[in-house]
Design an enzyme around this catalytic site. Structure first.
Site, mmCIF file in Angstrom:
data_model
loop_
_atom_site.group_PDB
_atom_site.id
_atom_site.type_symbol
_atom_site.label_atom_id
_atom_site.label_comp_id
_atom_site.label_asym_id
_atom_site.label_seq_id
_atom_site.Cartn_x
_atom_site.Cartn_y
_atom_site.Cartn_z
ATOM 1 N N HIS A 52 24.791 -49.183 13.816
ATOM 2 C CA HIS A 52 26.111 -48.896 13.241
ATOM 3 C C HIS A 52 26.959 -50.152 13.261
ATOM 4 O O HIS A 52 26.557 -51.178 13.816
ATOM 5 C CB HIS A 52 26.789 -47.711 13.931
ATOM 6 C CG HIS A 52 27.208 -47.950 15.357
ATOM 7 N ND1 HIS A 52 26.325 -48.154 16.384
ATOM 8 C CD2 HIS A 52 28.443 -48.013 15.930
ATOM 9 C CE1 HIS A 52 26.980 -48.321 17.503
ATOM 10 N NE2 HIS A 52 28.274 -48.250 17.265
ATOM 11 N N HIS A 54 29.858 -51.262 14.554
ATOM 12 C CA HIS A 54 30.757 -51.803 15.585
ATOM 13 C C HIS A 54 30.317 -53.200 16.029
ATOM 14 O O HIS A 54 29.125 -53.480 16.163
ATOM 15 C CB HIS A 54 30.829 -50.855 16.789
ATOM 16 C CG HIS A 54 31.637 -49.621 16.488
ATOM 17 N ND1 HIS A 54 31.512 -48.456 17.214
ATOM 18 C CD2 HIS A 54 32.578 -49.374 15.539
ATOM 19 C CE1 HIS A 54 32.347 -47.546 16.723
ATOM 20 N NE2 HIS A 54 33.000 -48.077 15.702
ATOM 21 N N ASP A 56 30.279 -54.824 18.788
ATOM 22 C CA ASP A 56 29.441 -55.037 19.974
ATOM 23 C C ASP A 56 27.964 -54.730 19.685
ATOM 24 O O ASP A 56 27.107 -54.899 20.565
ATOM 25 C CB ASP A 56 29.940 -54.224 21.184
ATOM 26 C CG ASP A 56 29.922 -52.730 20.966
ATOM 27 O OD1 ASP A 56 30.423 -52.260 19.928
ATOM 28 O OD2 ASP A 56 29.395 -52.005 21.851
ATOM 29 N N HIS A 57 27.664 -54.328 18.443
ATOM 30 C CA HIS A 57 26.280 -54.074 18.021
ATOM 31 C C HIS A 57 25.820 -55.038 16.925
ATOM 32 O O HIS A 57 24.628 -55.121 16.645
ATOM 33 C CB HIS A 57 26.129 -52.625 17.536
ATOM 34 C CG HIS A 57 26.436 -51.627 18.612
ATOM 35 N ND1 HIS A 57 25.480 -50.828 19.194
ATOM 36 C CD2 HIS A 57 27.604 -51.335 19.248
ATOM 37 C CE1 HIS A 57 26.046 -50.083 20.133
ATOM 38 N NE2 HIS A 57 27.334 -50.367 20.183
ATOM 39 N N HIS A 108 29.656 -40.599 15.786
ATOM 40 C CA HIS A 108 30.337 -41.754 16.394
ATOM 41 C C HIS A 108 30.925 -42.615 15.272
ATOM 42 O O HIS A 108 32.102 -42.979 15.305
ATOM 43 C CB HIS A 108 29.337 -42.530 17.236
ATOM 44 C CG HIS A 108 29.873 -43.780 17.858
ATOM 45 N ND1 HIS A 108 30.849 -43.769 18.828
ATOM 46 C CD2 HIS A 108 29.568 -45.087 17.648
ATOM 47 C CE1 HIS A 108 31.119 -45.023 19.180
ATOM 48 N NE2 HIS A 108 30.358 -45.836 18.477
ATOM 49 N N ASP A 130 25.054 -45.664 19.776
ATOM 50 C CA ASP A 130 26.148 -45.013 20.503
ATOM 51 C C ASP A 130 26.251 -43.530 20.159
ATOM 52 O O ASP A 130 27.326 -42.941 20.257
ATOM 53 C CB ASP A 130 27.487 -45.693 20.179
ATOM 54 C CG ASP A 130 27.611 -47.068 20.823
ATOM 55 O OD1 ASP A 130 26.722 -47.466 21.594
ATOM 56 O OD2 ASP A 130 28.619 -47.751 20.531
ATOM 57 N N HIS A 168 24.477 -48.391 25.787
ATOM 58 C CA HIS A 168 25.428 -48.704 26.870
ATOM 59 C C HIS A 168 24.956 -48.099 28.190
ATOM 60 O O HIS A 168 24.358 -47.019 28.203
ATOM 61 C CB HIS A 168 26.829 -48.157 26.571
ATOM 62 C CG HIS A 168 27.529 -48.863 25.451
ATOM 63 N ND1 HIS A 168 28.339 -49.964 25.669
ATOM 64 C CD2 HIS A 168 27.546 -48.633 24.120
ATOM 65 C CE1 HIS A 168 28.832 -50.378 24.498
ATOM 66 N NE2 HIS A 168 28.363 -49.591 23.540
HETATM 67 ZN ZN LIG Z 1 28.786 -49.729 21.488
HETATM 68 ZN ZN LIG Z 2 29.937 -47.940 18.647
#
Ligand SMILES: [Zn+2]
Ligand SMILES: [Zn+2]
Length: 255
Positions: A52, A54, A56-57, A108, A130, A168
């Protein structure tokens, strides 16, 4: 095939699967720890899978593509670092000689995908980003409770032995909430003790398994009286499956 969680940032894992020569990584939010792991193992990065949009990915995708020439696969419906091959529900890709099936699991984010792979003579792997966490699930930033319930129900239907690779390390905090929902669940109590020992030793609690998650994850257990009754003590109007799930997610957000 070797499966390794590479820690990144505070609590992210960038999952790596490799055969001693070629590697894939999932959701590289940062390139540096991946480049270090490739160098340590003498590995070539063949493929990057992204679940996805985001940051942090995705934050390390461009740097890794440039450094290694790896091919990038990601969701069809989300903003992504280009160029990449976009994937829809039901697509099957071949990576490292393995077949990965794509599942569209919105909730999410609106276009979140997961990758389910069969690994010869090993248990299957699920890279679920996530969407599904051990004993928890992702926050509903873009999707509805009904969408997330459908997505999690699809993941729960995968083979029991599937190794669940969440993005995570949220297990201990998820377990605190899960035990508030089901204080008498003996599987939960045992899992919390085990997870606490692992974290005290700075070890990952992951991968989990579908079998374990069905025993301990309240978000996969909303159809059971133990979870539904606990939710209804918080939200009396939660009667059908979706409203129980929605009230459970709201309870967790405020926990
Ligand atoms: Zn994440
Ligand atoms: Zn995420």
């Amino acid at each position: 095939m070797k499966l390794i969680p590479i820690p990144a940032f505070v609590d992210n894992y960038i999952w790596m699967l490799h055969d001693g020569r070629r590697a894939l990584v999932v959701d590289p939010g940062d390139s540096e720890p991946v480049l270090a792991a490739l160098q340590d193992g003498g590995l070539t990065l063949e493929t990057i899978l992204v679940t996805h949009h985001h940051n942090d990915h995705t934050g390390g995708v461009d740097a890794l593509r440039q450094a290694t020439g790896a091919k990038v696969y990601g969701p069809a419906l989300e903003h992504m670092p280009e160029p990449l091959t976009r994937l829809n529900d039901g697509d099957v890709i071949e990576v490292l000689g393995l077949h990965f099936e794509v599942l569209l699991v919105p909730g999410h984010t609106a276009g979140h995908i997961a990758f389910f792979g069969q690994v010869p003579s090993q248990d299957p792997v699920l890279f679920c980003g996530d969407t599904l966490f051990s004993a928890g699930c992702g926050r509903l930033f873009e999707g509805s409770p009904a969408q997330m319930l459908t997505s999690l129900t699809r993941l729960a239907a995968l083979p029991d032995a599937t190794r669940v690779c969440c993005a995570h390390e949220y297990t201990l905090s998820s377990l605190r909430f899960a035990l508030a929902v089901e204080p008498d669940n003996a599987d939960l109590q045992a899992y919390q003790a085990k997870a606490q020992v692992l974290r005290n030793q700075h070890q990952p609690t992951l991968p989990s398994s579908i079998a374990l998650e069905k025993c301990v994850n309240p978000f996969l257990r909303t159809h059971l009286p133990s979870v539904a009754h606990a939710v209804q003590r918080q939200a009396a109007n939660a009667t059908d499956a979706v409203s129980v799930f929605a009230a459970l997610r709201t309870w967790k957000d405020q926990f």
